[in-house]
Design a protein around this motif. Structure first.
Motif, PDB file in Angstrom:
ATOM      1  N   THR A   1     -12.897  15.529   0.618  1.00  0.00           N
ATOM      2  CA  THR A   1     -12.456  14.202   0.305  1.00  0.00           C
ATOM      3  C   THR A   1     -13.831  13.360   1.103  1.00  0.00           C
ATOM      4  O   THR A   1     -13.968  13.575   1.861  1.00  0.00           O
ATOM      5  N   ILE A   2     -14.910  12.781   0.194  1.00  0.00           N
ATOM      6  CA  ILE A   2     -15.913  11.797   0.740  1.00  0.00           C
ATOM      7  C   ILE A   2     -15.165  10.570   0.528  1.00  0.00           C
ATOM      8  O   ILE A   2     -14.790   9.968   0.162  1.00  0.00           O
ATOM      9  N   SER A   3     -15.496   9.498   1.648  1.00  0.00           N
ATOM     10  CA  SER A   3     -15.501   8.679   1.668  1.00  0.00           C
ATOM     11  C   SER A   3     -16.088   7.780   2.861  1.00  0.00           C
ATOM     12  O   SER A   3     -16.632   8.461   3.343  1.00  0.00           O
TER      13      SER A   3
ATOM     14  N   VAL B   1     -18.984   7.053   7.356  1.00  0.00           N
ATOM     15  CA  VAL B   1     -18.607   8.194   6.342  1.00  0.00           C
ATOM     16  C   VAL B   1     -17.664   9.329   6.897  1.00  0.00           C
ATOM     17  O   VAL B   1     -18.251   9.220   7.961  1.00  0.00           O
ATOM     18  N   TYR B   2     -17.146   9.197   6.426  1.00  0.00           N
ATOM     19  CA  TYR B   2     -15.734  10.459   6.525  1.00  0.00           C
ATOM     20  C   TYR B   2     -16.253  11.556   4.979  1.00  0.00           C
ATOM     21  O   TYR B   2     -16.453  11.441   4.585  1.00  0.00           O
ATOM     22  N   LEU B   3     -15.811  13.083   5.783  1.00  0.00           N
ATOM     23  CA  LEU B   3     -15.277  14.332   5.164  1.00  0.00           C
ATOM     24  C   LEU B   3     -13.769  14.708   5.583  1.00  0.00           C
ATOM     25  O   LEU B   3     -14.034  14.870   6.462  1.00  0.00           O
ATOM     26  N   GLN B   4     -12.954  14.052   4.936  1.00  0.00           N
ATOM     27  CA  GLN B   4     -11.790  15.071   4.316  1.00  0.00           C
ATOM     28  C   GLN B   4     -11.555  16.935   4.458  1.00  0.00           C
ATOM     29  O   GLN B   4     -11.719  16.420   3.284  1.00  0.00           O
ATOM     30  N   MET B   5     -11.674  17.481   4.958  1.00  0.00           N
ATOM     31  CA  MET B   5     -11.537  18.579   4.701  1.00  0.00           C
ATOM     32  C   MET B   5     -10.809  19.746   4.461  1.00  0.00           C
ATOM     33  O   MET B   5      -9.431  20.166   5.896  1.00  0.00           O
ATOM     34  N   ASN B   6      -9.639  20.433   3.890  1.00  0.00           N
ATOM     35  CA  ASN B   6      -8.401  21.059   3.530  1.00  0.00           C
ATOM     36  C   ASN B   6      -8.361  21.850   3.220  1.00  0.00           C
ATOM     37  O   ASN B   6      -9.188  22.286   2.785  1.00  0.00           O
ATOM     38  N   SER B   7      -6.878  22.761   3.181  1.00  0.00           N
ATOM     39  CA  SER B   7      -7.294  23.950   2.452  1.00  0.00           C
ATOM     40  C   SER B   7      -8.487  24.859   3.057  1.00  0.00           C
ATOM     41  O   SER B   7      -9.168  25.512   2.092  1.00  0.00           O
TER      42      SER B   7
END
Length: 124
Positions: A69-71, A79-85
């Protein structure tokens, strides 16, 4: 001129999560479309995610859709990049990029400024 500094990379096991951050200098950060790209050893740089200046429009590579998810927070010029799994194939150097246009883009040549990159390594 815009300077971008990424942080948050590291080593994580498969299935884990990381959040990358990209801090931008410059008073007009909110006017820029932002993107994340990555480059694995021996491979070309590839698009990961992008976001419009308002955050209202986002784009994702098929390989990360539903996991990343980018936000952005324009008040913090970040700016963020949430990286899961996370998967071993996500291992790469991740780059933040900014473009003069408001809308997001999947194409690296359309970005005007780049960060130095942050390493993400996912172990199996």
């Amino acid at each position: 001129q815009v300077q971008l500094v990424e942080s948050g990379g590291g080593l994580v096991q498969a299935g884990g999560s990381l959040r990358l951050s990209c801090a931008a200098s410059g008073r007009t950060f909110s006017s820029y479309g932002m993107g994340w790209f990555r480059q694995a050893p021996g491979k070309e740089r590839e698009f990961v995610a992008a976001i419009s200046w308002s955050g209202g429009s986002t784009l994702y590579a098929d390989s990360v859709k539903g996991r990343f998810t980018i936000s952005r927070d324009n008040a913090k010029n970040t700016v963020y990049l949430q990286m899961n799994s996370l998967k071993p194939e996500d291992t790469a150097v991740y780059y933040c990029a900014a473009r003069w246009r408001n809308e997001p883009s999947t194409r690296a040549p359309q970005y005007n400024y780049w960060g130095q990159g942050t390493q993400v390594t996912v172990s199996s």
